[in-house]
Design a protein around this motif. Structure first.
Motif, mmCIF file in Angstrom:
data_model
loop_
_atom_site.group_PDB
_atom_site.id
_atom_site.type_symbol
_atom_site.label_atom_id
_atom_site.label_comp_id
_atom_site.label_asym_id
_atom_site.label_seq_id
_atom_site.Cartn_x
_atom_site.Cartn_y
_atom_site.Cartn_z
ATOM 1 N N GLU A 30 47.692 6.410 -0.735
ATOM 2 C CA GLU A 30 47.576 5.889 0.437
ATOM 3 C C GLU A 30 48.850 5.878 1.031
ATOM 4 O O GLU A 30 49.167 6.284 2.321
ATOM 5 N N ASN A 35 44.197 13.128 1.982
ATOM 6 C CA ASN A 35 42.971 12.831 2.213
ATOM 7 C C ASN A 35 42.020 13.577 1.417
ATOM 8 O O ASN A 35 40.725 13.251 1.204
ATOM 9 N N ARG A 36 42.339 14.782 0.612
ATOM 10 C CA ARG A 36 41.648 15.445 -0.067
ATOM 11 C C ARG A 36 42.249 15.738 -1.553
ATOM 12 O O ARG A 36 43.182 16.807 -1.800
ATOM 13 N N LYS A 62 38.022 10.144 -0.887
ATOM 14 C CA LYS A 62 39.249 11.167 -0.814
ATOM 15 C C LYS A 62 39.280 12.116 -2.061
ATOM 16 O O LYS A 62 40.032 12.942 -2.222
#
Length: 381
Positions: A30, A35-36, A62
């Motif tokens: 976070e 995100n990947r 994610k």
């Protein structure tokens, strides 16, 4: 004359310890805005435990993919296969959960991604160089063993064609963060946990015994050695002792301070590289076998340093080689090359190849030719 020198700090940003891995990972991802997230993990843990699933649940949508087929010693072909899968997944962060081979492989994957390496042969373009294109996809590591490669910016990858362990490096290949959770080590076979703990002991010992060490690195190495000497014995006596496991993890972290700051290792590490790459001996076992013999051979050059080792292990005034020998035997680890089926007929090759490693030429007692390596191998036979 006053001492002078240089201490280099790594590009690692943080170490989280003593917290559940999945919980800590969720917070790190976070904060980093990833995100990947591409997982590189132990196949055994993925198939036989829920540890990897815990990470997937924490990451939610994610999680971009999982690679769980990395063999021991991080062979080139598997590194490239993982790179291709990470590239296809559009990874913006790699997370590893497993032992040293997975950790090192992910470091090499970072360089493959940033330098458009697509085949095992392509890795020749980035081997041993520090002026390669820097990684743009960083790494978070959750180690399950104690060999502590996650605290280094060097990746050791085995070239299957030559059976040589090669170095791949860049300051940014060191993981951005490490999570030390003793609970994830519960699944690690006891022989593997203890032997990789001796690998960390080897980092501490060769770091202190190096004639290029600093007061900074010695302080970390000696305290790390003390934690490992106490913790490994406690883990063997009571595998459920999580405090002892965390002591071992902390000791392994401290064991890498010297290497990360530029202090070279010695002949135990150098010979160990060859034993691993050529004979597939686990890294921990190479240290269990070689370290006490290297200490005995080196003693004429660094007896004062060796006295610090015996003292840190709780045996002041005793011979450090003997103290290490007894400690390793007490953990039921191998102590001779014959224990791993390596005979004298291989000594010429081992000695020749060891001369080409980064560490043998910087051993505290000079090793100008393969003949000196053979003297050590004879002791360890």
């Amino acid at each position: 004359m006053t001492a002078s020198g240089r201490v280099v700090f790594s590009k690692m940003e943080e170490v989280v310890f003593g917290r559940p891995a999945a919980e800590a990972l969720s917070e790190l991802v976070e904060r980093q805005g990833a995100n990947r997230v591409f997982l590189m993990v132990s196949g055994t843990l993925n198939r036989e435990t829920d540890e990897i699933e815990k990470l997937r649940r924490a990451l939610g949508n994610k999680c971009a993919g999982t690679f769980d087929k990395m063999p021991a010693h991080s062979p080139r072909a598997a590194v490239v296969a993982a790179s291709e899968q990470a590239r296809e997944a559009g990874a913006d962060l790699i997370v590893t959960l497993g032992g040293g081979s997975i950790t090192d492989a992910a470091k090499a994957v970072q360089l493959c991604l940033s330098n458009d390496v697509r085949t095992p042969e392509d890795m020749d373009r980035i081997r041993g160089l520090s002026d390669v294109k820097p990684p743009t996809v960083r790494q978070i590591s959750i180690p399950t063993t104690l060999s502590a490669g996650e605290f280094s910016a060097i990746a050791g990858v085995t070239n299957e064609a030559t059976k040589v362990k090669e170095m791949f490096r860049h300051p940014l290949t060191i993981p951005q963060a490490v999570i030390l959770d003793p609970e994830v080590t519960r699944h690690t076979p006891m022989w593997l946990l203890l032997s990789t703990g001796i690998r960390a002991v080897d980092h501490c010992v060769e770091g202190v015994c190096s004639l290029e060490s600093t007061e900074y690195s010695n302080a970390s190495s000696l305290h790390g050695l003390s934690l490992l000497a106490r913790g490994l014995a406690r883990v063997k006596a009571d595998p459920s002792d999580m405090a002892a496991r965390l002591d071992c993890q902390t000791g392994s972290w401290l064991s890498m301070t010297g290497i990360a700051a530029g202090v070279p290792m010695g002949a135990s590490h150098g010979i160990g590289y060859v034993l691993g790459a050529v004979f597939d001996v686990p890294h921990g076992h190479t240290s269990c076998i070689m370290l006490p013999w290297v200490m005995r051979w080196n003693k004429p050059a660094n007896a004062d340093r060796q006295a610090l080792i015996a003292n840190a292990m709780g045996h002041p005034g005793e011979d450090a080689g003997d103290v290490l020998d007894a400690f390793i035997r007490g953990l039921d680890m191998p102590r001779h090359l014959s224990d791993v089926k390596i005979g004298r007929e291989h000594f010429d090759r081992i000695a020749q190849q060891a001369m080409g490693t980064p560490w043998v030429p910087r051993n505290p007692r000079p090793i100008p030719t393969p003949a000196e390596v053979k003297e050590i191998l004879e002791l360890a036979a």
